[in-house]
Motif scaffolding. Structure first.
Motif, mmCIF file in Angstrom:
data_model
loop_
_atom_site.group_PDB
_atom_site.id
_atom_site.type_symbol
_atom_site.label_atom_id
_atom_site.label_comp_id
_atom_site.label_asym_id
_atom_site.label_seq_id
_atom_site.Cartn_x
_atom_site.Cartn_y
_atom_site.Cartn_z
ATOM 1 N N MET A 1 0.938 -1.305 0.690
ATOM 2 C CA MET A 1 -0.233 -0.139 0.173
ATOM 3 C C MET A 1 0.401 1.529 -0.321
ATOM 4 N N GLN A 3 0.038 3.867 -1.517
ATOM 5 C CA GLN A 3 -0.253 5.611 -1.110
ATOM 6 C C GLN A 3 -0.444 6.198 0.192
ATOM 7 N N LYS A 5 1.550 5.577 2.634
ATOM 8 C CA LYS A 5 2.841 6.937 2.918
ATOM 9 C C LYS A 5 2.842 8.200 2.418
ATOM 10 N N ALA A 6 2.212 8.027 0.792
ATOM 11 C CA ALA A 6 2.071 10.093 0.342
ATOM 12 C C ALA A 6 1.009 10.061 2.331
ATOM 13 N N LEU A 7 -0.906 9.572 1.931
ATOM 14 C CA LEU A 7 -1.437 9.902 3.077
ATOM 15 C C LEU A 7 -0.975 10.511 3.943
ATOM 16 N N LYS A 10 1.157 13.990 3.810
ATOM 17 C CA LYS A 10 -0.178 14.349 2.859
ATOM 18 C C LYS A 10 -0.872 15.163 5.118
ATOM 19 N N PRO A 31 -9.656 10.311 2.268
ATOM 20 C CA PRO A 31 -8.768 9.687 1.302
ATOM 21 C C PRO A 31 -8.275 7.622 2.045
ATOM 22 N N LEU A 35 -8.213 4.381 -0.426
ATOM 23 C CA LEU A 35 -6.725 3.205 -0.139
ATOM 24 C C LEU A 35 -7.151 2.168 0.219
ATOM 25 N N ASP A 332 9.048 5.990 -4.195
ATOM 26 C CA ASP A 332 8.733 5.156 -2.918
ATOM 27 C C ASP A 332 9.572 4.551 -1.967
#
Length: 351
Positions: A1, A3, A5-7, A10, A31, A35, A332
């Motif tokens: 997953m 995404q 880490k991006a969240l 954020k 979000p 995900l 990533d």
């Protein structure tokens, strides 16, 4: 997953700008649901303001309910990110027993607490079986979160795993409590195996300090050993250790900073901010690589982003300032090596 880490980044970056509970839902919680693989725009899959009537109280609503095959599988109660979750568990407790779900989530967009009914059927447990701060995610937690993904969701498997997580969490808390403030029974266990005389109050007091020191030393040695082994293995794999050139040797003309380098720089900042302030993490681009320094000091390199060739490499440093280049499949992948990056900060901070 990847995404998540991006969240995580954020949430860390934007939370101070989120002023309301509704904004917390839109910026952070939706979000997160997305995900997990659920379509937040499909009212048959993600139901906002889900009605959970409580006896004579009609029209009680939980913020979100995730449905699968026409049945709710997870109900979610959201709060503003500044609110403490401890005072809101009872509200979700009431909603839980009037739905058919086995799982509930209480969150403020930063902290996440997952509950089930492990102790008594259709009655939400008082303590969560899984909880985490999304801005401080560990790799093992990402695997646990992934079990709630739409493609993986299996009630029986999650319930069985929830029991394990619950007991592991309890055991860890007990160990942490004993290490910070050893109980007489805990100390006596070690004293009786290492002291032949009668264990008096004075002996117990002496061994309390010794037990704390012994565990502190052991943990410190284990951590240092793992970091040393990790750096050694990376060095052997790449065989590319090289001394750090002086600033005069680096040609700083014709430098173009790419968006990919900036993305990598932001990821490194997100990782290292757990140890040091953002202002101390300084990027300096060169023709050969994008360097990231501590306190803008060329003698304190934190890492190098070598993205100029056909392959991407992350340059990391050991305590002797030797660089090891690690091949990355994507930007990533920097998250995978957070332990090495944090260890580099620790080397400089100790000095």
């Amino acid at each position: 997953m990847p995404q998540i880490k991006a969240l995580s980044e954020k949430v860390s970056t934007l939370k101070e700008q989120i002023g309301t509970e509704e904004a917390t839902k839109n910026a952070f919680v939706l979000p997160f649901i997305n995900l997990l693989g659920y379509d937040i725009f499909n009212p048959l899959e993600v139901v906002p303001e889900f009605t959970a009537d409580l006896g004579l109280k009609k029209g009680e609503k939980v913020d979100f309910a995730i449905f699968q095959n026409g049945n709710p599988i997870l109900i979610i109660e959201c709060k503003h990110w500044r609110e403490k979750l401890d005072v809101h568990g009872s509200q979700l407790f009431r909603y839980f027993h009037v739905t058919k779900t086995r799982f509930s989530l209480l969150t403020n967009g930063v902290e996440y607490r997952f509950y089930s009914d492990l102790e008594e059927p259709n009655k939400m447990d008082e303590k969560p079986f899984l909880e985490f701060d999304i801005t401080k995610l560990r790799e093992n937690l990402i695997g646990e979160i992934a079990k709630f993904h739409k493609s993986n969701f299996d009630v029986d498997k999650i319930i069985n795993n929830a029991s394990v997580l619950k007991y592991l969490k309890g055991i860890r808390k007990t160990i942490e409590a004993e290490l910070s403030n050893p109980s007489p029974e805990f100390v006596k266990h070690f004293a009786s195996q290492n002291y032949s005389g009668r264990i008096t109050a004075q002996v117990l007091e002496q061994f309390t300090e010794l037990v704390q020191r012994a565990f502190a030393q052991m943990i410190s040695e284990k951590v240092n050993e793992r970091l040393t082994n990790a750096l050694s293995k990376e060095s052997e794999k790449e065989k590319s250790a090289a001394p750090i050139p002086s600033p005069e040797e680096e040609e700083e003309t014709k430098v173009v900073t790419t968006e990919e380098e900036m993305e990598g720089y932001r990821i490194v900042q997100a990782i290292l901010r757990r140890r040091i302030s953002k202002e101390r993490i300084v990027g300096r681009d060169t023709q050969s690589y994008f360097g990231i320094l501590l306190d803008d000091n060329n003698r304190k390199p934190l890492c190098r982003l070598r993205f100029n060739g056909s392959k991407k490499h992350l340059g990391v440093f050991d305590k002797d300032k030797n660089e090891t280049k690690i091949l990355l499949e994507s930007v990533d992948d920097i998250y995978i090596h957070e332990g090495v990056l944090l260890a580099t900060v620790d080397f400089y901070e100790k000095d």
